[in-house]
Structure formats: structure tokens, C-alpha cells
Design a protein around this motif. Structure first.
Motif, PDB file in Angstrom:
ATOM      1  N   LYS A 108     -48.109 -22.088 -24.213  1.00  0.00           N
ATOM      2  CA  LYS A 108     -47.755 -23.228 -23.433  1.00  0.00           C
ATOM      3  C   LYS A 108     -46.368 -23.493 -23.391  1.00  0.00           C
ATOM      4  CE  LYS A 108     -52.280 -25.946 -23.514  1.00  0.00           C
ATOM      5  NZ  LYS A 108     -52.358 -27.060 -24.377  1.00  0.00           N
ATOM      6  N   GLU A 109     -45.483 -22.935 -24.240  1.00  0.00           N
ATOM      7  CA  GLU A 109     -44.333 -23.556 -24.712  1.00  0.00           C
ATOM      8  C   GLU A 109     -43.087 -22.013 -24.043  1.00  0.00           C
ATOM      9  OE1 GLU A 109     -45.596 -24.660 -29.717  1.00  0.00           O
ATOM     10  OE2 GLU A 109     -44.414 -22.676 -28.606  1.00  0.00           O
ATOM     11  N   ARG A 110     -43.765 -20.572 -24.285  1.00  0.00           N
ATOM     12  CA  ARG A 110     -42.809 -19.343 -24.165  1.00  0.00           C
ATOM     13  C   ARG A 110     -43.096 -19.477 -22.109  1.00  0.00           C
ATOM     14  NH1 ARG A 110     -39.121 -15.635 -25.200  1.00  0.00           N
ATOM     15  NH2 ARG A 110     -39.479 -14.090 -24.474  1.00  0.00           N
ATOM     16  N   LYS A 111     -41.217 -19.544 -21.894  1.00  0.00           N
ATOM     17  CA  LYS A 111     -41.190 -19.337 -20.193  1.00  0.00           C
ATOM     18  C   LYS A 111     -40.802 -18.401 -19.500  1.00  0.00           C
ATOM     19  CE  LYS A 111     -39.790 -24.213 -19.403  1.00  0.00           C
ATOM     20  NZ  LYS A 111     -38.668 -25.379 -19.852  1.00  0.00           N
ATOM     21  N   ILE A 169     -45.121 -20.020 -18.831  1.00  0.00           N
ATOM     22  CA  ILE A 169     -46.683 -18.338 -19.433  1.00  0.00           C
ATOM     23  C   ILE A 169     -47.720 -18.889 -19.001  1.00  0.00           C
ATOM     24  CG2 ILE A 169     -44.300 -16.387 -19.633  1.00  0.00           C
ATOM     25  CD1 ILE A 169     -47.083 -16.404 -22.772  1.00  0.00           C
ATOM     26  N   SER A 170     -48.381 -20.116 -19.239  1.00  0.00           N
ATOM     27  CA  SER A 170     -49.933 -20.341 -19.365  1.00  0.00           C
ATOM     28  C   SER A 170     -49.769 -20.383 -17.220  1.00  0.00           C
ATOM     29  CB  SER A 170     -50.431 -21.525 -20.164  1.00  0.00           C
ATOM     30  OG  SER A 170     -48.920 -22.438 -19.689  1.00  0.00           O
ATOM     31  N   ASN A 171     -48.750 -20.855 -17.183  1.00  0.00           N
ATOM     32  CA  ASN A 171     -49.364 -21.256 -15.654  1.00  0.00           C
ATOM     33  C   ASN A 171     -49.260 -19.578 -14.956  1.00  0.00           C
ATOM     34  OD1 ASN A 171     -48.968 -23.505 -15.642  1.00  0.00           O
ATOM     35  ND2 ASN A 171     -46.795 -23.853 -15.636  1.00  0.00           N
ATOM     36  N   HIS A 172     -48.758 -18.753 -15.733  1.00  0.00           N
ATOM     37  CA  HIS A 172     -49.269 -17.451 -14.494  1.00  0.00           C
ATOM     38  C   HIS A 172     -50.843 -16.637 -14.586  1.00  0.00           C
ATOM     39  CE1 HIS A 172     -44.832 -16.971 -13.577  1.00  0.00           C
ATOM     40  NE2 HIS A 172     -44.802 -16.852 -14.692  1.00  0.00           N
ATOM     41  N   GLN A 173     -51.457 -16.490 -13.393  1.00  0.00           N
ATOM     42  CA  GLN A 173     -53.066 -16.276 -14.040  1.00  0.00           C
ATOM     43  C   GLN A 173     -53.403 -14.907 -14.485  1.00  0.00           C
ATOM     44  OE1 GLN A 173     -55.051 -15.001 -10.196  1.00  0.00           O
ATOM     45  NE2 GLN A 173     -55.928 -17.242 -10.081  1.00  0.00           N
ATOM     46  N   LEU A 203     -56.461 -16.114 -21.745  1.00  0.00           N
ATOM     47  CA  LEU A 203     -57.046 -17.443 -22.271  1.00  0.00           C
ATOM     48  C   LEU A 203     -58.663 -17.978 -21.927  1.00  0.00           C
ATOM     49  CD1 LEU A 203     -53.985 -19.533 -21.744  1.00  0.00           C
ATOM     50  CD2 LEU A 203     -55.089 -18.268 -24.044  1.00  0.00           C
ATOM     51  N   ALA A 204     -58.656 -17.526 -21.126  1.00  0.00           N
ATOM     52  CA  ALA A 204     -60.686 -17.918 -20.395  1.00  0.00           C
ATOM     53  C   ALA A 204     -61.489 -16.870 -20.802  1.00  0.00           C
ATOM     54  CB  ALA A 204     -60.893 -18.326 -18.811  1.00  0.00           C
ATOM     55  N   VAL A 210     -56.298  -8.199 -30.031  1.00  0.00           N
ATOM     56  CA  VAL A 210     -55.732  -7.793 -29.454  1.00  0.00           C
ATOM     57  C   VAL A 210     -55.067  -8.447 -28.828  1.00  0.00           C
ATOM     58  CG1 VAL A 210     -55.475  -5.290 -27.913  1.00  0.00           C
ATOM     59  CG2 VAL A 210     -56.712  -5.906 -29.665  1.00  0.00           C
ATOM     60  N   GLU A 211     -55.709  -9.100 -27.531  1.00  0.00           N
ATOM     61  CA  GLU A 211     -54.809 -10.043 -26.325  1.00  0.00           C
ATOM     62  C   GLU A 211     -53.840 -11.362 -26.616  1.00  0.00           C
ATOM     63  OE1 GLU A 211     -55.396  -8.729 -24.162  1.00  0.00           O
ATOM     64  OE2 GLU A 211     -56.359  -9.099 -22.614  1.00  0.00           O
ATOM     65  N   ALA A 212     -54.632 -11.671 -28.274  1.00  0.00           N
ATOM     66  CA  ALA A 212     -53.088 -12.303 -28.606  1.00  0.00           C
ATOM     67  C   ALA A 212     -51.693 -11.788 -29.226  1.00  0.00           C
ATOM     68  CB  ALA A 212     -54.014 -13.030 -29.746  1.00  0.00           C
ATOM     69  N   VAL A 213     -51.827 -10.871 -29.575  1.00  0.00           N
ATOM     70  CA  VAL A 213     -50.543 -10.114 -29.518  1.00  0.00           C
ATOM     71  C   VAL A 213     -49.916  -9.627 -27.777  1.00  0.00           C
ATOM     72  CG1 VAL A 213     -49.680  -7.791 -30.427  1.00  0.00           C
ATOM     73  CG2 VAL A 213     -51.336  -8.758 -31.814  1.00  0.00           C
ATOM     74  N   GLN A 214     -50.614  -9.338 -26.977  1.00  0.00           N
ATOM     75  CA  GLN A 214     -50.349  -9.213 -25.988  1.00  0.00           C
ATOM     76  C   GLN A 214     -49.797 -10.464 -24.882  1.00  0.00           C
ATOM     77  OE1 GLN A 214     -50.493  -6.167 -25.303  1.00  0.00           O
ATOM     78  NE2 GLN A 214     -49.646  -6.264 -22.705  1.00  0.00           N
ATOM     79  N   ILE A 215     -50.097 -11.478 -25.424  1.00  0.00           N
ATOM     80  CA  ILE A 215     -49.469 -12.926 -24.982  1.00  0.00           C
ATOM     81  C   ILE A 215     -48.797 -12.929 -25.292  1.00  0.00           C
ATOM     82  CG2 ILE A 215     -50.310 -15.202 -24.642  1.00  0.00           C
ATOM     83  CD1 ILE A 215     -53.297 -14.326 -24.214  1.00  0.00           C
ATOM     84  N   HIS A 216     -48.805 -12.850 -26.726  1.00  0.00           N
ATOM     85  CA  HIS A 216     -47.586 -12.989 -27.766  1.00  0.00           C
ATOM     86  C   HIS A 216     -46.307 -12.323 -27.343  1.00  0.00           C
ATOM     87  CE1 HIS A 216     -49.317 -15.997 -30.275  1.00  0.00           C
ATOM     88  NE2 HIS A 216     -48.862 -16.245 -30.954  1.00  0.00           N
TER      89      HIS A 216
END
Ligand code: CAA
Length: 380
Positions: free
Chosen positions: A266-269, A275-279, A285-286, A332-338
Motif C-alpha cells: 500500500k506504500e510502494r508505488k 503496487i496493491s492496485n496491480h492485480q 495477497l488474496a 517467498v511471496e512476501a519477499v517477491q512483493i518487496h
């Protein structure tokens, strides 16, 4: 069916959440880096009653249920899985084992110290050649009447050096196979008991993992837990409860990584929006959210089974198998999102990914959990 937590459970959960934020978060990166045992934090957790959560207050414990224990484990593990494994081993392998199967004298002598955090416990089953194949014990406890003579080596022992009370599984009579195994209480400082080298680990680096060497250690007979030959069943029964602790730890690691990823997204653009606005990110996250919630239900169900006197061998194995997979996938996904930030230490998720791996290995690998689960469903 009521999924609501009680007032008391909510209060304990909040206490653990506050403790994790205020006392575990500061310095967690440095402790991981330096492989530093969180001694101060463990002392405080003893004062808060986290070291003997399910133990009867007459032995210094908090007298809480297994659900409360799982809630505390989850909250601590969201922030510091090194600290939470110390709590888990002390609570579910050492305190629970002693309270369930120890004599009154053993409880008075050891349990009170362990449940108040004055002493730390270790559970010593694994050996260089007996990990998953736990009946193949090479450590021997030769019966000499009023005492046992203990010889052998234990490997990968959590709290290996920081503990002062060790529950050691050893073979007394090889001809009887697993029925010739005993569990003995060994104290640090007994002549012939040597703490081996510390392991340099991938994850949970703040906890101390050592090999232990026993050279003709004289252990009084009154330190045996249960009847002669009860040691293997003692280990199995104790581990069933331990697996609820590790499943809760895995759940906490997953939930902690998810919360960080959600906040970051919600912070990173990127491309002009968060980026949370990108599916691509929102769907990750879902998936994480659903898997964590499913793991939580399995963990609570296993804890509920234990609290209500039901068999929990199957439910604890299922909870550990699934929650540890979720911990691995989610981190693993949390690292990917970051992205790039996920790969550096300051953002915590890389540590969580390293910490998650052990939940698929200790207290029974995922493959061992599948043995327990498949045997259980096939015999029905
Ligand atoms: N409760 C009570 N008894 C049990 C039991 C349980 N949950 N599970 C098995 N037993 C009994 C069996 O009934 C059998 O007794 P009988 O012959 O009287 O019927 C006996 O134990 C032997 O059982 P098995 O024949 O099933 O033994 P096995 O050799 O096939 O092994 C196993 C079973 C499930 C694979 C077991 O060896 C196992 O769990 N291995 C993994 C060990 C493990 O978890 N190690 C973790 C190390 S501790 C750790 O990691 C702590 C830490 O520091 C974090």
C-alpha cells in the motif's frame, strides 16, 4: 460452533503482541546476524508467564489452555521465530512432558524452575543417525540399579547451551527395540556431560542449537520419566503436542510476513500507483490471506482437540504439515512483493523466509507428518 476467542484469550494475545513489538522487534535483525541468544527477552517472557503457559499454577505455571499457547506462539513468531522456538520447546516438549508423565518429586524439583523461566529446558531425541528414524537410538543408558550410565551424542538440540535441564532419550535394552528406550532428566554440569559446538544455521539464528556429548554420565534412577521402556512413547506423545507449538510458529511467521507485505504494497508505488492496485500483487495477497486463515483453523482445531481430551496426533500432524508449507510459500511471496527491498535484511521478510524453512524440518519433517497422517487415515 463458536469461533470466538474468550476475553482471557484475547488479553493474552494482546499481551504477546505488545511484548513482540516492544521487546522482540528491537534488535531482532542484529541478533539474527550475530547468532545472539535473546537472554534478556527470555527472562522477561518467564516473568510474563510465557515459559510455562499450560503448567498448573501449583508448579509455577500460568494454567492456560493450548489455544492461548498457540495465540502467544503466533504473536511472538510474527516478529522473532528464534525467540518463539525457545518458548515452544520449553513449553510443549519439556514442561508438558514433565507435567504429564513426571513424578511428583520431578515436578517439584524441575517443573517450577522451568515454568517460571529460571531454568530453560531442552528435548534431546535426534542423533547423527537417528533423526526421522527416531527408534534407532544409539545413545545408551545402561541400567546400574540406582543409576543409569549415559553414553552417546545428540544432534541439533534447540537450547543446547542455554538450557540447564535436558530430557534425554536413550536405549537401555536394544533387544527390546523401541520398548527398551528410556527418557532421563539430565542436568547441566553432571560430570561427563559436554556441550558440543554451536551450529551455524540458515534460520532461527538467535536460538542456540548444539550437539551434546555424554561420556559415562551417571544419572540417578529417580530421574527416569515413567516406567522402564516408556521413553519412546514419551517422546512421541510429547512431540504430538510440540507439533501444535511449531504449527503455531509457522502460522506466525506466515502471518508476520503477510502483514509486512500488505503494508508495503500500500506504500510502494510502481507505474503511477500503489503496487496493491496491480492485480499481480493483489492476487498474491488474496492467496496468502486464504492460506493463512486455513492454517489458523487447523492450528486452533489441534489445540482444541488437546484441550478437550480428544486424540490430537492426527490434527497436530495436519496443522504442522500445512502451516509449515504456508509459512514457506507466504514468506517467498512476501519477499517477491518487496522486490529488491525484500532481499535486504532491513525489511525483515528475508529473515522470515529463512526462518520458515525449519518448520518443515524440526519436530518431525513434512514427510514424517505424512506418515502419521496416512497411517491414521488408513487404519480408520
Ligand atoms: N503417541 C504414543 N505412542 C506412539 C505415538 C504417539 N503419538 N506414535 C507412535 N507411538 C508408539 C506406537 O504405538 C508403537 O508402540 P507399540 O509397538 O507398543 O504399538 C511405537 O510408538 C513405535 O511406533 P511406530 O511403529 O509407528 O514407529 P516407527 O519407527 O514406524 O516411527 C514415526 C514412527 C512417526 C516415524 C516416529 O519415528 C517419528 O515421529 N519420527 C520423527 C521424530 C521427530 O519428530 N523428531 C524431532 C526431533 S525433536 C525436535 O526437533 C525438537 C527441537 O529441538 C525443536
Amino acid at each position: 460452533m463458536d469461533f470466538t476467542l474468550s476475553e482471557e484469550q484475547l488479553m493474552i494475545q494482546q499481551a504477546a503482541r505488545d511484548f513482540a513489538q516492544n521487546e522482540l522487534l528491537p534488535g531482532v535483525i542484529e541478533r539474527d546476524d550475530a547468532q545472539m541468544f535473546p537472554a534478556e527477552q527470555v527472562k522477561k517472557m518467564g516473568e510474563l508467564g510465557f515459559m510455562g503457559m499450560m503448567v498448573d499454577p501449583k508448579y509455577g505455571g500460568s494454567g492456560l489452555d493450548t489455544i492461548s499457547y498457540a495465540l502467544v506462539m503466533e504473536e511472538l513468531s510474527k516478529v522473532d521465530a528464534s525467540a518463539s522456538v525457545i518458548v515452544s520447546v520449553n513449553n510443549s516438549l519439556v514442561c508438558w512432558g514433565l507435567e504429564a508423565f513426571g513424578t511428583e518429586e520431578q515436578k517439584e524439583k524441575y517443573l517450577t524452575r522451568l515454568s517460571t523461566g529460571q531454568s530453560i529446558g531442552a528435548f534431546c531425541l535426534s542423533e547423527p543417525e537417528a533423526g526421522s528414524d527416531a527408534t534407532s537410538q544409539k545413545t545408551t543408558a545402561v541400567d546400574r540399579g540406582d543409576h543409569y550410565i549415559l553414553n552417546g551424542t545428540k544432534n541439533w538440540i534447540t537450547n543446547g547451551n542455554s538450557a540447564d535441564i535436558y530430557l534425554v532419550i536413550a536405549q537401555t535394552d536394544v533387544s527390546k527395540g523401541h520398548k527398551g528406550i528410556n527418557a532421563l532428566i539430565v542436568e547441566k554440569g553432571m560430570p561427563g556431560f559436554v556441550i558440543g559446538p554451536k551450529e551455524n544455521k540458515l534460520g532461527i539464528r538467535g536460538s542456540d542449537t548444539h550437539s551434546l556429548i555424554f561420556n559415562d554420565v551417571k544419572v540417578p534412577r529417580e530421574n527416569r520419566i515413567g516406567d522402564d521402556g516408556f521413553g519412546f512413547k514419551f517422546a512421541m506423545k510429547t512431540l504430538s503436542g510440540g507439533r501444535i507449538g511449531i504449527a503455531s510458529q509457522a502460522l506466525g511467521i506466515a502471518a508476520g510476513a503477510y502483514e509486512l507485505a500488505l503494508k508495503y504494497s500500500k506504500e510502494r508505488k510502481a507505474f503511477g500507483t500503489e503496487i496493491s492496485n496491480h492485480q499481480a500483487i493483489a492476487f498474491k495477497l488474496a492467496d496468502m490471506h486464504v492460506q493463512i486463515e486455513a492454517a489458523r483453523h487447523l492450528v486452533y482445531k489441534a489445540a482444541w482437540d488437546k484441550d478437550n481430551g480428544h486424540d490430537y496426533d492426527l490434527s497436530s500432524a495436519m496443522a504442522k504439515l500445512y502451516a509449515s508449507q504456508v509459512a514457506m510459500d507466504t514468506t517467498v511471496e512476501a519477499v517477491q512483493i518487496h522486490g529488491g527491498n525484500g532481499f535486504v535484511k532491513d525489511y525483515h521478510v528475508e529473515r522470515m523466509m529463512r526462518d520458515a524453512k525449519i518448520t518443515q524440518i524440526y519436530e518431525g519433517t513434512s514427510e514424517i507428518q505424512k506418515i502419521v497422517i496416512s497411517r491414521s487415515i488408513l487404519k480408520k
